[in-house]
Design an enzyme around this catalytic site. Structure first.
Site, PDB file in Angstrom:
ATOM      1  N   HIS A  67      -7.592 -62.177 -24.522  1.00  0.00           N
ATOM      2  CA  HIS A  67      -8.027 -60.802 -24.748  1.00  0.00           C
ATOM      3  C   HIS A  67      -8.888 -60.304 -23.584  1.00  0.00           C
ATOM      4  CE1 HIS A  67     -11.084 -57.964 -26.452  1.00  0.00           C
ATOM      5  NE2 HIS A  67      -9.994 -57.378 -26.887  1.00  0.00           N
ATOM      6  N   GLU A  70      -6.674 -59.445 -20.765  1.00  0.00           N
ATOM      7  CA  GLU A  70      -6.028 -58.148 -21.040  1.00  0.00           C
ATOM      8  C   GLU A  70      -6.950 -57.002 -20.606  1.00  0.00           C
ATOM      9  OE1 GLU A  70      -6.630 -55.164 -24.102  1.00  0.00           O
ATOM     10  OE2 GLU A  70      -5.891 -56.847 -25.306  1.00  0.00           O
ATOM     11  N   HIS A  71      -8.222 -57.073 -20.980  1.00  0.00           N
ATOM     12  CA  HIS A  71      -9.167 -56.028 -20.586  1.00  0.00           C
ATOM     13  C   HIS A  71      -9.262 -55.907 -19.068  1.00  0.00           C
ATOM     14  CE1 HIS A  71     -11.917 -54.495 -23.950  1.00  0.00           C
ATOM     15  NE2 HIS A  71     -10.865 -55.021 -24.538  1.00  0.00           N
ATOM     16  N   GLU A 142     -17.440 -54.801 -28.664  1.00  0.00           N
ATOM     17  CA  GLU A 142     -16.215 -54.796 -29.478  1.00  0.00           C
ATOM     18  C   GLU A 142     -16.306 -55.876 -30.562  1.00  0.00           C
ATOM     19  OE1 GLU A 142     -11.392 -55.221 -28.768  1.00  0.00           O
ATOM     20  OE2 GLU A 142     -12.681 -54.857 -27.075  1.00  0.00           O
TER      21      GLU A 142
END
Lengths: 439, 422
Positions: A67, A70-71, A142
């Site tokens: 993840h 991905e960012h 997040e």
């Protein structure tokens, strides 16, 4: 290019594999204004232990790295990919699941430029110590947001019960502690391992001309060089086949106004990829409708008794390597909710055996719903999973549903609904509510 | 095609081959009144789950499943000074199925059954069904408070419209109201709603327009004697910032801001305001996204949105509790920057392209056509797609700056976290 025609739907699917290994699938939709493209790697949150490309030993990476990667893909030395999509009027996004990472855009104009932007930004990694450190703050926010979300906590609480020794139990984004350890070198190692075209798929649906689009993609890809692809070695821990490692029950307290409960059932047997997986999913979904759908006897009985209400929902998660069922809802008496759900699961025969009429009704309903999904470019694209289902698309589903028999449903129920595979997790309101202060 | 079935009752059919489903929407519109909001919300729950021909949820679900899984839903919403109770039914187009069943005809019949033959005993709604839906709606309203983003937005709304109770209350009503409504009173209200509300029926898809018209004409709707509701509510600008706050056990704080911005749907400054909002906080290229989220890492999300039926703009941000002052200051700076013209023409072009992309993309959703038809009826005006595009393109940087100077910060709500539950 292979062409598969779906006469009943008046649609065609075009597919090819490029010389660099990338699988490209295109589905033109007449009358649509938008094109939706997803560029996906078979790499998700559970892949935290693998042999990095060029290496020969298994290495444990921090949770949340897929993840995090991905960012960071969007940020380049001199620009941000979001910005580039914005310049061409596209809206872009990305998401990481347990087993996949997808980058996507949708646009009504400048398709060629947007496609090239998608391919180029995902195939051009740029990570520095400075940019990695900065991202930790954003992702930390997040993670905290998800921590406050009772539904998210409930779902992951259940996964923790079903897979206590498996990376599935970790939040996809990791924890603030785990992501603190991520370095730029880690990101490069993960990138080189999983972002090879051979491990990726490109799916494009909507307003498009397949020949023209393929020529753009081929030109873009042939200008880039990639290392030879070696099969990826990942280590995903095995889980007990008899389910003895499952935690049967846990409960936590959170500041919620009503208790939330979730019952989970772990699929103990592995599912064969391809058409068998598609049939299995269809049979399980039919089974669920027959047991708990709003056309079922159980649903009305439990609803009228106040055991379940409109918050009741269920879901079947089937991905490469694992599958499980969840049933969740709010309830003033979560123990009663759980008991009622488990009673239906353990006595599934009552609702299934001899119920040919209900099966016919449920099949009709589900076939109709496939027609609904054909209106949505996002549904068509997101339903596609090459690793799990091979080249099949949404348009193959009505036929699979059509052929399902009651015996198929019974066989799946017997295989899946085992008492030792069932678990419960509850979120109860905090005993003493935090004093609210207002000014 | 548009047909007036009676005064205040309009049927709109939109024929399109783009979609493989047909959609039917029936919208009941009335002036927003404090004393009817909860009643209408409860009605929507009752109509969604029961009718004389479908006395329990299973009977209703079976009828929908038999229409190849038709999707039926009811809901309520506020638009400016109006309240809308809406029933929507989507059904697969039979040409994509191996069946001779006339699905669209059956779907319209189903909706008419639900609307015209509710589950009633004597002169009141069936008591057990009524009681269950009261319980469910109460539970749903209470659960909303668990969604912190929604809760914060709701509190801000109440502050922004402190002078007007009907605007403060959520469109789905309150628990306190539910304690007082009776099954008899609600049925009486439903009968007046059927008689007085403006009704819009929208049928969209690959349908036979004449057959659809005949089926709806057969209902025999009567003329509405009440005046058409006004489309806009004007927010009262109080010209000073007042912030309310609350502490709850949560790890991410929420900061919601409300601004007066007297720009109304398709009125003066409307298109410039759309571009302004994209520039301020409405897009990933916006000042809020770039500076509050990306550059300063102060927020997980920070965005703005317009309500051009009430003349307000809202900002919502998810932040670290300790950074409240910093975030408030930096949001203010972004507005000042726009007022000072601190943005490039290139960016404006990109924002317009983004708006155009959103607009053209929305044409790929069947729902868009129905929603637009409802707004057109509310505002009594319509605009061809090409003209919308042209008006967006024509917006100048001076017009954007002019809009930015019309914005006044009025209210804030800060939901901050006490770290007790980790």
């Amino acid at each position: 290019m292979q062409v598969k025609k779906y006469e009943q739907f008046n649609e065609s699917c075009f597919q090819t594999k490029l010389s660099n290994g990338l699988t490209v699938t295109m589905l033109p939709k007449a009358g649509f204004h938008k094109t939706y493209a997803t560029f996906t790697t078979n790499y998700g949150s559970i892949d935290n232990t693998f042999v990095p490309a060029g290496g020969d030993e298994l290495h444990r990476f921090p949770d949340g790295i897929a993840h995090f990667l991905e960012h960071k893909m969007f940020e380049k030395a001199d620009h941000d990919a979001f910005q580039t999509f914005g310049e061409y009027g596209a809206s872009a996004n990305a998401f990481t699941s347990f087993t996949k990472t997808s980058y996507l855009f949708s646009a009504t104009r400048n398709l060629k430029e947007n496609l090239e932007t998608l391919l180029d930004f995902v195939q051009d990694p740029y990570f520095t110590t400075q940019t990695v450190e900065k991202e930790k703050g954003i992702i930390g926010q997040e993670i905290e947001m998800y921590n406050d979300d009772p539904s998210w906590r409930l779902y992951f609480g259940m996964i923790g019960n079903l897979y206590p020794n498996h990376p599935l139990q970790y939040d996809i984004a990791g924890t603030t502690q785990s992501i603190a350890k991520i370095t730029a070198e880690d990101l490069y190692a993960a990138y080189r391992t999983f972002y090879h075209p051979e491990n990726m798929t490109l799916f494009i649906v909507g307003k498009l001309d397949p020949d023209e689009v393929l020529s753009w993609i081929e030109a873009n890809q042939s200008a880039k060089t990639f290392a030879d692809f070696k099969p990826i070695e990942r280590k995903i821990p095995a889980t007990a086949e008899d389910g003895h490692d499952i935690i049967p029950y846990r409960t936590i307290e959170m500041p919620v106004s009503r208790a939330k409960s979730i019952v989970g059932v772990k699929g103990l047997q592995p599912i064969t990829a391809g058409m068998p997986a598609l049939k299995y999913r269809a049979a399980v979904n039919v089974l669920l409708e027959m047991l708990f759908g709003d056309t079922s006897q159980n649903y009305l009985r439990l609803y009228d008794a106040g055991v379940i209400d409109d918050t009741f929902g269920y879901d079947f998660e089937l991905q490469s390597g694992f599958n499980f069922l969840t049933f969740s809802g709010e309830s003033d008496d979560p123990a009663k909710f759980d008991a009622a759900v488990i009673d239906v699961l353990e006595n599934w025969q009552t609702a299934i055996t001899g119920q040919e009429d209900l099966l016919a009704l449920v099949k009709k309903e589900m076939i109709g719903r496939v027609v609904f999904m054909t209106n949505s470019l996002e549904a068509i694209a997101n339903r596609y999973d090459q690793r799990l289902f091979g080249s099949v698309t949404l348009f193959d589903e009505p036929e699979v549903l059509n052929q399902l028999t009651l015996a198929d449903v019974e066989s799946v129920a017997g295989q899946l609904l085992k008492s030792q595979a069932i678990s419960e997790y509850q979120i109860r309101p905090q005993a003493e509510e935090l004093k609210k202060s207002e000014n | 095609m548009q047909t007036q079935l009676a005064k205040g009752v309009q049927l709109t059919t939109v024929v399109s081959h783009q979609f493989k489903t047909n959609q039917i929407i029936v919208n009941f519109r009335a002036p927003l009144r404090r004393d009817t909001i909860t009643k209408r919300a409860l009605l929507s729950n009752l109509l969604e789950t029961s009718a004389a021909d479908y006395p329990d949820q299973r009977a209703l679900a079976n009828a929908l499943a038999a229409m190849y899984g038709a999707a039926f839903g009811a809901g309520v919403s506020r638009k400016g000074p109006t309240h809308n109770l809406r029933l929507a039914l989507t059904v697969a187009n039979e040409q994509y199925l191996t069946t001779d069943q006339p699905l669209t005809h059956e779907a319209i019949q189903f909706l008419q059954n639900v609307i015209l033959k509710p589950l009633v005993t004597g002169d009141q709604f069936d008591q057990p069904t009524f009681d269950r839906q009261v319980t469910n709606l109460k539970a749903a309203i209470k659960s909303v408070a668990d969604d912190k983003q929604y809760y914060a937005a709701q509190r801000l709304n109440a502050a922004l419209f402190q002078d007007e109770p009907a605007q403060q209350v959520p469109s789905y009503g309150t628990v306190a109201d539910l304690e007082t409504i009776t099954a008899k009173e609600l049925f009486t209200y439903y009968q007046s709603l059927l008689k007085d509300d403006q009704i819009d029926i929208i049928v969209m898809g690959d349908v036979d327009e004449a057959a659809v018209l005949a089926q709806w004409q057969a209902v025999g709707f009567t003329d509405r004697l009440t005046a058409r509701p006004k489309p806009f509510y004007r927010h009262q600008n109080r010209r000073q910032y007042v912030e309310n706050s609350e502490i709850q056990a949560l790890s991410q704080a929420k900061l919601n801001l409300g601004y007066d911005l007297p720009v109304f749907y398709r009125g003066d400054h409307y298109y410039a305001a759309l571009v302004f909002n994209e520039l301020f906080g409405g897009s990933p290229l916006s000042k809020l996204f770039m500076n509050v989220r990306e550059k300063a890492s102060l927020a997980y999300y920070a965005s703005s949105s317009l309500d051009t039926f009430r003349g307000v703009m809202k900002v919502q941000a998810g932040i670290d509790s300790k950074k409240h002052d910093q975030v408030l200051a930096i949001i203010g700076e972004q507005l000042t920057a726009i007022q000072n013209g601190d943005f490039t023409d290139e960016l404006v072009d990109q924002l317009k392209l983004g708006l155009i992309n959103d607009f053209e993309s929305s044409l790929d959703s069947q729902r868009t056509f129905a929603i637009q038809a409802l707004i057109d009826d509310l505002t009594q005006q319509s605009l061809p797609d090409a003209e919308w595009l042209q008006r967006i393109q024509a917006v100048t940087r001076e017009q954007i700056i002019e809009v930015s100077k019309m914005v006044t910060l009025n209210d804030g709500f800060f939901l901050s976290g006490a770290q007790t539950c980790k």
